[in-house]
Design a protein around this motif. Structure first.
Motif, PDB file in Angstrom:
ATOM      1  N   GLY A 155     -50.037  10.625 -20.716  1.00  0.00           N
ATOM      2  CA  GLY A 155     -50.895  10.422 -19.552  1.00  0.00           C
ATOM      3  C   GLY A 155     -52.322  10.903 -19.781  1.00  0.00           C
TER       4      GLY A 155
ATOM      5  N   SER B  47     -44.175  15.579 -21.306  1.00  0.00           N
ATOM      6  CA  SER B  47     -43.498  14.479 -20.618  1.00  0.00           C
ATOM      7  C   SER B  47     -42.295  13.997 -21.411  1.00  0.00           C
ATOM      8  CB  SER B  47     -44.460  13.314 -20.413  1.00  0.00           C
ATOM      9  OG  SER B  47     -45.545  13.709 -19.623  1.00  0.00           O
TER      10      SER B  47
ATOM     11  N   GLN C 134     -45.055  10.958 -14.375  1.00  0.00           N
ATOM     12  CA  GLN C 134     -46.487  11.234 -14.348  1.00  0.00           C
ATOM     13  C   GLN C 134     -47.253  10.179 -13.560  1.00  0.00           C
ATOM     14  OE1 GLN C 134     -47.667  12.204 -18.267  1.00  0.00           O
ATOM     15  NE2 GLN C 134     -49.648  13.051 -17.693  1.00  0.00           N
TER      16      GLN C 134
ATOM     17  N   ASP D 131     -43.358  15.844 -13.134  1.00  0.00           N
ATOM     18  CA  ASP D 131     -44.384  15.702 -14.169  1.00  0.00           C
ATOM     19  C   ASP D 131     -45.761  15.593 -13.506  1.00  0.00           C
ATOM     20  OD1 ASP D 131     -45.765  15.293 -16.469  1.00  0.00           O
ATOM     21  OD2 ASP D 131     -44.505  13.654 -17.214  1.00  0.00           O
ATOM     22  N   GLU D 132     -46.486  16.674 -13.525  1.00  0.00           N
ATOM     23  CA  GLU D 132     -47.807  16.743 -12.889  1.00  0.00           C
ATOM     24  C   GLU D 132     -47.779  16.127 -11.500  1.00  0.00           C
ATOM     25  OE1 GLU D 132     -51.117  15.708 -15.315  1.00  0.00           O
ATOM     26  OE2 GLU D 132     -49.968  15.980 -17.142  1.00  0.00           O
TER      27      GLU D 132
END
Ligand code: ATP
Ligand code: ATP
Ligand code: MG
Ligand code: MG
Lengths: 270, 223, 241, 223, 241
Positions: free
Chosen positions: C138, E44, E85, E160-161
């Protein structure tokens, strides 16, 4: 007529019957009249498969049809001789004609003899359309070329359409060309064509139809009773009358001439 | 086995094969030249009647070759409005008919493929300063899997078609006889063996061509 | 100092509703404007409208004094560098992604090479040069998206949450870098962020958008010391007075 | 005008029309039942020979109806291995042939459509706890535009096809005569007017069906 | 306290290269583990491997003491709540997106209704209920993605974030909320973040991944006061000693 009442129609043990015939017979519309009559009378259910003459004969040879209605006497003979056909009945005939542009640039009009007409066609260099599909018509045409001694194949003026009679007539009309056709198909298509009959009426140009039953000894699955019933129907007096009158209302002349009471020899076939 | 030898040693088979490939290739190419831009316009453009036009194109995917053949023949026959062009029974007439058959396939599948893309991708491209052609080029690239499938479907509809070629081409030996019409002819003659040999040969050609295209396509698969 | 961007009486609709309304907003040459506001406030929509990617229902946008219209859109957009909220990369290599905008402008090859490499390096992704863009993490993807915009050396930079996926050290370094680069090259910039500290550090001025309306615009000091209303105060996390 | 009246007042035309729609509908349905799962497997599965199989399917998009007709006839004729099933010259034979023609179209286009999707979407679905069927269901939904185009292309190939129906159906009146074979017959008889009237009628039907499908398709366009 | 997740000798490859290597990692019931590390470190990838969405080249993952294999994958994943993400939403309404995971589990309708509504409200997107998911702003989409995972009431949350696109006030509120909820429901959580403050506030423990390797794992205090090596120190922005 004893059995025209549909409720009283007999039910045969094996009612399914496959009739292989040529596109020209179907295209004339004759079968649309005859088949319902036959079904009503006998209780058979007919599957009429209209294919090329070669394919129809092949279907007989391989037992994929029970009965054939075809017009290629020479090939029919071979079929019989090889034992694939059991019985063969003369049913009817019409005739072949040579058609072409009305102004007849090759000048075949008035020639006495068909071989001479063909010779003129060859020497004039006018385009001639052959069906080139091994159909009865095609075989007739090829046999005529053999008689002239000319080998037209590969000549610039000689086109092979590889299609049925209707399409070939259209092609000839579009190209202002000559072709050999059976009279029935020509009459049916005449409205769309810029072609005229330029040569007709000699015994050599007869187009003879036979019914052939497929030999059950070769192919046990074949519905021989049905085939015989169909053959009998086609050659019966009543049916012969119907055949003789077919086309009168539409064209003012018959498209087929009944022949069940004649022999091959009567029609000049050997 | 013998039959295969016969086929390949027959110069007429080669002539028919080459003609088939030439005409189908040309038909597919023209379909692509029409269908790709038109499908793109239908997918990305905004204009009244877009959806109706889309219906027409999709319906066109079901154009029966015999109908196309008949219609075009009516146009090209001497009695027809375009008769003076003298195109009937020429290879050009076959190409025209094949184009009419396959252009809607290519168009409809192109439109669907592009509509399937994330619409923001187009914004991003425009935001990078791409002009219309550059945007479209990249969108084609992003949709390449489906576009190649569209191409294969278009080519497939053309190489397999027989009704129209027969009708407007006339199946004239050495002139407009192609593989499919030859197969029909041989079948009609009852030469089933020869017809099958030609069929296998045609299938093999189609397979090789579409295998090449599939190979190109599948290299582009995202994993 | 001249005005690069002027927005007058702008109204953007999405669907039936009015999504964004901006009566007047001016951005001067070299100014870095931070746009802040809650989710769904209309920040991204405003940015898209400025890039002429959303057609406003009303109002006008002036670039260097000229009203931009749909006719001149590509020409106009070639003055921009745009980083959208999600990094929509093209399905090709990282290098080609960064080079794409330059190729669109028919920049000479050596120049493309140079600028692309420069920005790949600056964003720490030069080792990914040949990587297919779909095989990136990402943060790596976001860096590519940033490099792609910076490589264009645009007159007007439009950045939509450009650092959200970057790791902390990179983010800090890049913010520093960027500050220098932007003032060096005198690049006018609009950037959207959710990090209020980032906004006041990098932004010469700030625009607070709440619920589709531009509530306040001014230097960070002005806004923090003198928030226009309770909504702005609440958004900035200041106690009500 | 008169001709249109003739057509609609002719019970045989209605019988042929209904048979055509029934057979084509059935053929398309079976193609869908085969092509959708198979295309999905090709797009999402990982197995050796996947790419080669994909080539076969894509080549299958170019299967000439006459070839299919011939091959199936050879199987179904009494002389063929399946002759005892007595399927030749029945509507079932037509459905079989049409399925063989359109299943590769549906399969190939389905595979391309699904491969075009973002592969992470599949991960996200699995991550939400979807089992294989649920994953596939949602992926079909996401690719619905292209899948509907595939459906239309499949239906189009079936409703327009004539060579195979002619060969394995036999164009038998009241039994296996469908619109396309009737058109060929009328053309052969030189009844061009009637052939054209039937063509227009067939096109109209195709148009109505594909317009409905297009309407469904275009409701799902992302804007 | 029991061990929920144990990773042993894990190796993940992407393409030819080894991307992630974790020798040993244990997460206890109710523990909140923050995973930090630079872009492209492999965070990730690790999360995907834990969710069995990437097949590891080597090693094993134990869930509640059982080794998870590809045979039991769907069953296992139904214990998880996963936020990737990028919020990959399904092309349907916001409501259906949030309900999707529950529908997969054949949860009874009223329960689905209740949980979905609860989480739509908690994330402040209840007014978007009927909105097509493709018509959302970036932050709104991320909220949907979060609601979708939370509504599952999973045994193991993988994030994820998850807050990168949220506006500042929401983020602060949600972090507070989340802290309470997670400890209330005793939900074991792995979450990736680039915000070091967030990591040490929300995380009971932290894992530092650098360049594909797990460098250090421990409580935030431990790590900050005693970073294992210079790389960790550098990443945390601490002066070298
Ligand atoms: N599909 C892929 N194929 C090959 N390599 C990949 C793929 N996806 C990611 N990678 C690489 O694997 C490495 C780890 O990626 P990952 O997404 O796990 O990083 P991350 O720690 O999550 O980074 P970020 O903070 O940027 O999200 C990166 O170097 C990335 O380039
Ligand atoms: N395609 C669309 N159609 C209709 N409405 C939309 C569309 N995209 C976004 N919206 C709505 O428009 C409003 C503004 O969206 P926008 O993306 O500009 O918000 P934003 O300020 O960028 O939010 P965020 O911080 O979450 O990115 C939101 O309420 C959003 O739901
Ligand atoms: Mg936004
Ligand atoms: Mg990541």
């Amino acid at each position: 007529s004893p059995s025209t009442n549909p409720t009283a129609a007999p039910t045969p043990a094996n009612p399914n019957l496959i009739l292989a015939t040529t596109t020209s017979t179907q295209d004339s519309g004759l079968l649309d009249i005859l088949i319902p009559l036959f079904q009503e009378k006998t209780g058979y259910v007919v599957q009429t498969v209209a294919v090329g003459t070669g394919a129809a004969l092949k279907m007989g040879e391989e037992g994929n049809a029970d009965v054939l209605l075809v017009h290629a006497p020479a090939s029919e003979k071979t079929l019989m001789e090889n034992g694939f056909g059991k019985d063969r009945f003369l049913v009817m005939h019409n005739d072949f004609v040579i058609v072409g542009p009305a102004d007849d640039p090759a000048g075949i009009k008035g020639t006495a003899d068909v071989v001479e007409a063909f010779n003129k066609l060859a020497s004039s260099g006018q385009t001639f359309i052959s069906r080139g599909d091994d159909s009865g018509t095609d075989k007739m045409e090829k046999s005529l070329w053999v008689k002239t001694g000319v080998d037209p194949s590969g000549q610039a003026w000689y086109l092979e359409s590889g299609q049925g009679m209707g399409a070939t007539l259209t092609l000839a009309s579009e190209k202002s060309a000559y072709t050999l056709t059976d009279r029935a198909t020509f009459l049916a298509n005449q409205a769309n064509l810029q072609l005229s009959i330029l040569f007709e009426g000699v015994p050599a140009l007869l187009n003879v139809y036979h019914v052939i039953t497929v030999n059950p000894d070769k192919w046990p699955l074949v519905n021989y009773e049905g085939a015989m019933a169909f053959a009998n129907f086609m050659t019966s007096a009543e049916t012969q009358v119907v055949i003789g009158q077919f086309g009168m209302d539409k064209y003012g002349q018959p498209l087929f001439f009944p022949d069940a009471d004649k022999t091959d020899a009567d029609l000049g076939l050997n | 086995m013998d039959l295969i030898k016969t086929i390949f040693s027959d110069p007429e088979v080669w002539q028919i094969t080459i003609l088939s490939l030439k005409l189908s290739g040309l038909g597919t190419l023209i379909s692509l030249l029409i269908g790709l831009p038109l499908g793109t316009l239908l997918a990305l453009g905004k204009f009244p009647g877009r959806s109706f036009f889309m219906s027409i194109v999709n319906a066109g995917m079901g154009l029966p070759p015999v109908v196309v053949g008949l219609m075009i023949a009516l146009l090209l026959w001497r009695s027809g409005p375009l008769g003076s062009l003298r195109l009937i029974y020429t290879p050009s007439a076959i190409v025209i008919a094949q184009t009419v058959i396959s252009a809607p396939v290519v168009t409809g599948l192109t439109a669907a493929a592009l509509q399937q893309l994330n619409p923001r991708l187009r914004m991003q491209l425009m935001g990078l300063g791409a002009n219309t052609i550059q945007v479209v080029g990249w969108l084609w690239w992003e949709a390449r899997l489906s576009l190649l499938a569209a191409l294969m479907a278009g080519f497939g509809s053309v190489i397999s078609e027989v009704g129209a070629s027969m009708m407007v081409g006339g199946n004239i030996r050495y002139q407009t006889r192609v593989l499919t019409t030859a197969i029909v002819l041989e079948t009609g003659k009852g030469q089933f063996d020869f017809a099958i040999a030609l069929s296998v040969w045609l299938l093999l050609l189609t397979f090789i061509i579409n295998m090449t295209l599939t190979w190109i396509q599948q290299r582009g698969v995202r994993s | 100092m001249s005005t690069v961007l002027e927005i007058r009486d702008l109204q953007i609709r999405r669907g039936k509703n009015i999504m964004v309304e901006v009566d007047h907003l001016v951005v001067e040459q070299g100014e870095v404007l931070a746009i802040i506001g809650p989710n769904g406030a209309g920040k991204s929509s405003l940015l898209l409208a400025v890039a002429l990617l959303l057609k406003p229902a009303r109002g006008s946008i002036l670039f260097n004094g000229f009203k931009i219209t749909n006719n001149s859109d590509t020409q106009y957009r070639r003055h921009l560098g745009l980083v959208l909220q999600e990094p929509l990369l093209l399905d090709t290599s990282v290098f080609e992604n960064v080079a794409a905008g330059l190729r669109f402008r028919h920049t000479p090859r050596p120049e493309i090479q140079l600028r692309t490499e420069t920005w790949l390096k600056r964003l720490g992704i030069e080792h990914l040069r040949q990587r297919p863009a779909r095989k990136l993490s990402g943060g790596e993807a976001q860096r590519v998206s940033l490099a792609r915009a910076f490589a264009l050396q645009p007159d007007l930079l439009l950045l939509d949450e450009p650092f959200s996926a970057l790791d902390a050290p990179t983010r800090l370094r890049l913010l520093d870098d960027l500050h220098d680069i932007l003032s060096e090259t005198d690049t006018t910039t609009l950037f959207i962020t959710h990090d209020l500290k980032e906004a006041s550090n990098l932004g010469d001025s700030m625009a607070v958008i709440l619920n589709g309306k531009l509530h306040q615009c001014g230097t960070p000091d002005e806004i923090y010391s003198n928030p226009k209303d309770d909504d702005v105060r609440a958004f900035l996390g200041l106690a009500a007075n």
